[in-house]
Each structure stands twice: as C-alpha cells, then as structure tokens.
Design a protein around this motif. Sequence first.
Motif, short mmCIF file in Angstrom:
data_model
loop_
_atom_site.label_atom_id
_atom_site.label_comp_id
_atom_site.label_asym_id
_atom_site.label_seq_id
_atom_site.Cartn_x
_atom_site.Cartn_y
_atom_site.Cartn_z
N VAL A 43 0.82 -1.20 0.00
CA VAL A 43 0.00 0.00 0.00
C VAL A 43 0.86 1.26 0.00
O VAL A 43 0.63 2.20 -0.75
CB VAL A 43 -0.94 0.02 1.24
N TYR A 103 -6.82 1.45 -3.51
CA TYR A 103 -6.22 2.45 -2.62
C TYR A 103 -5.96 3.75 -3.37
O TYR A 103 -6.09 4.83 -2.81
CB TYR A 103 -4.91 1.91 -2.04
N TRP A 137 -7.74 -3.17 3.99
CA TRP A 137 -6.37 -3.61 4.29
C TRP A 137 -6.32 -4.77 5.27
O TRP A 137 -5.52 -5.70 5.12
CB TRP A 137 -5.59 -2.41 4.84
#
Length: 678
Positions: free
Chosen positions: A3, A334, A369
């Motif tokens: 991420v 994301y 996540w």
Amino acid sequence: MKVFDFPLVRITISFLIGILISYYWQPAIEIAQFILFISLISFICIYFLSKKNKKLNILFGISVNLISIGIGMMSLLLNTDSLQESNYTHFKKAFEKDHYISFTLREKLKGNDYNDRYVAIVNNIEDKKYTGKIIVNIEKDSTKNPLVIGNIILAKTILQNTAAPKNPNQFDYEKYLSNRQIYAQIYVSKSEIKVNQKIRKDIWFYAARLNSRIIHNLEAAHFNKTEMNVAMALILGQQQEISQDIIQDYQYSGATHVLSVSGLHVGFIMLFILFVLKPISNNRKGSFIKLVAILISLALFGIVSGLSPPVLRSVVMFSFLAIGNHLRRGSNIYHNLLVSVLLILLFEPYFLFDVGFQLSYIALFSILWIQPLFKEIWKPKNKITLYIWEALSVSFAAQIGTFPLCLYYFHQFPGLFFVTNILILPVLSFIMIAGIIVMIISVFGSCPLFIIKIFEKSIYLLNLIIHYVASFESFVIRNIGFNFFYLLAFYLLIITAVFWFKKPSFNKLAAVLVSIVMVQSSYIITKIQAENQHELIVFNKKKKTIITERRGKDIQLFTNDTSLEKGPGNNIIIPYLTNNFGVLKSVNKIENILFFNGRKILLIDSSGVYPKTIRPDILILTQSPKLNLDRLLSDLNPKEIISDASNSYAIQKYWKTSCRKKNIPFHATAEKGFYKLN
C-alpha cells in the motif's frame, strides 16, 4: 500489494502536512504563495536537469512533495472564510451593537428546548455586502414554525461570538464551529424577523424541499414518529429530530455509525443499483451505463439527504471507487481512495479536522487492508456461516482501525459491538433496501401502506435489538483516559502488526516489538506527567461552587453542590478526571481557608463573614456575599480576586470596578473561564 509504495501515498501525506502546517502555524497567505512559487521553480529546474542526470531523481521526488505541501497550505488558507475581506468578521461593530442583518437559511440543525436552529449565509449588514456562515437561533413559541430552507430574513440583532469552553477538557464548540467556517451566532424571536416573500431557490432549497416531501408523505401514511425519525437518520442522515435516548442506545450498543450516513449507507445504495442493473452485460457499453447510473443515483441521494458534509464525503468516495472499477483498476482501490481524499480536501481542507471524515476513511481503509487477513484465518464452507464470518470480519477490521481514534475522541468503548453487528446485520440489510424503495416512492407520492408498515416494523425491531444490547451497561467501558501519545503509539502498533501478519519477517517482527515498546513508553511518559501535576482549579458552574486540588493522580473535590457528594456525576468533573488520568479521592464541603503551594487562599461565601486579621494571597468570592469590597480590600489586601459563576452578574461588575481602582487582578470565571493555579 504494498500500500505505502504508491507515489500517490507520499503526495497525499505531503498535502496533509501542508494543511496541518497552515492550520497550526497560520502563516500569512503571502508566505504560503512564496513557498509554493519556490517549490514550482525548483520542480521545473530539477525536472529538466534530471533528464540528463538520473542521480537527481531523488531531488525530483522531494520537489514534488514540497509542491504538495505548498498546495496543502494554500488550500486551507483560501478556504478560510475569516481571511476573506468580505467576511462579516471584519465588521467589528456588528459584534458590539444591533445592526440590520440579512441572511438566507441554508441548513436546519437539531434544535433545543428553547430555539429552532439553522445555519445561514449572511447577505449584507446595513445594506453593505458581507459573506459568511452564522448560526441562527429562533426562539420557539406556541405557533408553528413556517420557515423553510431558502428563506431570506432581515433582523435587527447583534452578532455574538461563540464562547470558548469555560471548564477544562470540555468539548470546544467554538473550535468545532470555526472548522465549519462559522464564527458567530444570533438570537432572535419570530416577532423580530422579517421574512422576504422571495425564496432563494438554489440546490439547498430543492434538497430541503425533497426532504420535506418525503417526511410529509410518510406522515400522511401515519408512519410512527419515533420510527420515522430513525428512518430519516438511517437512510438520509437526518438526525435533527431523533431523541437523545435512542442516540444513547446506539452509542452504548456500538452502533452509532448506523445513524450517521457513511460508507455503509452509500455502499448499500451502490449494491442495490448494481443488483437492479444486473441484467445489463458487463461489456464496455454496459459497464459505462452502470457507471452513469451509479453516479447519477449517488448525486441524487446526496441532494435528497440535504447535501450534508458526511453525505457528500461518502458520495465522492464511492463515486471514485465506481469510476476505478469501471476503468478496471479494482486492484488499485487504494489509489481511488486517495484520489477521493485529495479531491475532497482540495476544496474542503477543514474536513481533515472533522471526526466523521477521519473515522469514515480510516474505517474503509481498515476494511480494505485488514479484512483479508481475517478471511485467510478461516474459510467456512457453509454459506450462512461464511456470510456471518464475512460480516464479523468487516466489523472487526473497521473496529481495529478506528479503535484508537474512538478512544481519543469519545473515551468509551462498547464491549458488545460484535454482538450488535451480528444481531442487526440481517435487519439492517433489509431496512436499507426497503428504506431506499420507500424514500424513492415517497419523493413522487404516497407509498403503499403495506410497504410502510413492513418498513416501520423492521425499524421497530432494530430499535428493540439495539435497546436490549444497550441495556447491558456494564459492558460499556466509560471514561477511558487516552491521550495523543497513546493515539500515535497504538496506530504504530496496528500498522506494524498488520504488515507482519501479511508477510512475516524478522525486520517486521522487530518493528512490532519496537512499537510495543513505544506503547509502553507512552504509558510511562503519561504516568510521569500525571504524577508531577499539582494544581488547583476553580470551575465555572452557574449557582454552584466547585474547586479541585490535584496532587499527581489524586484529586480532592470541594463543593457546595450536594449532587456531587456521591461522586462526579456531571459533565464538568468527569472530562477533567478522564483527560488527566485522575482519581477522585474525596468530595468535601467548602472550606473557608485553603493552602496551596505556600499560598494562602480565603473563600468568602454568602454569609460575608471573614477574619480581618488574615492576609490571603488569593481571595475567592462565591454565592454573592453582601459586603463592601473596597473596605474588604483595604482590610485584607489580597493579591488576586477570583469570582466564580455562583455570583450574580450585577455584583461582579461592581467588584471588577473596585479591583481596577486598586490595581488588583480580577478573574470572573463566567467571563474568562475556569481559574487554574499551579
């Protein structure tokens, strides 16, 4: 997928840093412009130089981050209404005496026992053009309130600044309003206002009109008032009429998020639309049709719900997710999330300091996540078990992500949140789908009675479940001390632990252990700070005298308020105890003489009796004692006078004048807030 490897993450973080710099430093706009200009020049120079020398790529990345910081700073300054020359805060006389003020009602707020409350936009003051948002308090009476959003009103009144909190660690309503660009309030009665026959028909007018139409049609169908108020909160995020008892039940059961329109609600709408459009094929043309339908539906939902900030945030967030899915960029979800953050904060940077904004994005990010970790732990084969486990894992992921922030802001934790989510999820799913159908039909006309009754009973069942879970109050952990050190340390622990669980390695385990040490260190630092505190505070409470003496964690309470003799059961003492990690050791009656750090404190109450031989350093006046202060000052010669809120306003004006003549500092808690002696 890593991420934090996305370049957009670093740009977003830099942009947020820029907003924070502007918020806390409050630089002149010329300084921010200079920083942004230098950053742009550096970026252009390094860009061309890096084409010839690849070693300059690092400097190129730094220059991009500096531009992001500059844009963040400018974004906040340009969106700070008080910095605009046309803002009413620059007309100081409006805060000193009555002026004719014209304003337009923009948003209806939750009222109180005395006033109907609105957010309004100032049009002009004394025929001079001014802008800005204010809170309008219109006194309630026996007549029905005829006002609607869009009404242009003229009133002769005075602008009043919102008072800062008068006691330590209380909710700062002034700061909350300031973050919404609201710097003043007015108080008027219906007889003091003149309503223009012309209505300003903008998007807020039509949004409020649609909302009113839905309520009118539901009332015509004899929808139960209690259930209807909850329905308006569940589907449209309108909490103005919902009772405090129901809000408390939702808080204690851990289901507060259900009453606030968030990603949960907008997500349901998206799923419903996708379900309706399921027959359309997923080819390029069909996908585009679905995207347009989703975007239009979300926009209409935002309008119907009144264009409130939480709704707009969720609509923008899911609009970007829908666009990303259409572009077949679902793996970079994301990215879509970060783009929505940047876009929202670019136009409304003060949202960053809104608790709802923080919780919404942290909860969604945590689900994306962390939830896959739970899915890997157990993969049930039974469909019902799989459904329950997925629902629970989503709830757990969101709670893990928002847990530190909730403790930091609210200082309580509902221990039965997971039970609540298991019980209400099937009912809530049905309510959301039925609610959307009912609201859509109610926009155009009366909804069939049988659908109304089914919807009403489902909300009744939801409230019943919530109330049952909330009745186990022993599972609600209240008054949890949690400061900024804890907040940072716990988030560091969560982030490092998730990284380690996703892909274990020695370095990641070491990071987890370091974060555990950080949590322990934050506890030790907090404990040392608490134990070194020694202070005396005179609180501000109307008609009551409350004084605390703190030595480390131990706090002694001196008061004439009999309701406090059995414990600190009010919203004045509890926040002070919680935020300072204090323990109430005793509740005592007021003493006339106190000693603190070598200083002698004399307290004179309504009896007006005092020993003439004593020479106090500090004199505390309470309960409006009838005495000649000039003579008293000559007799006692104190160095400072404190007057708490138990004294009348008229007598305090006299005392203030007497102290000014003698050049003795005078502190009135009703005017300046609590008095603190270290």
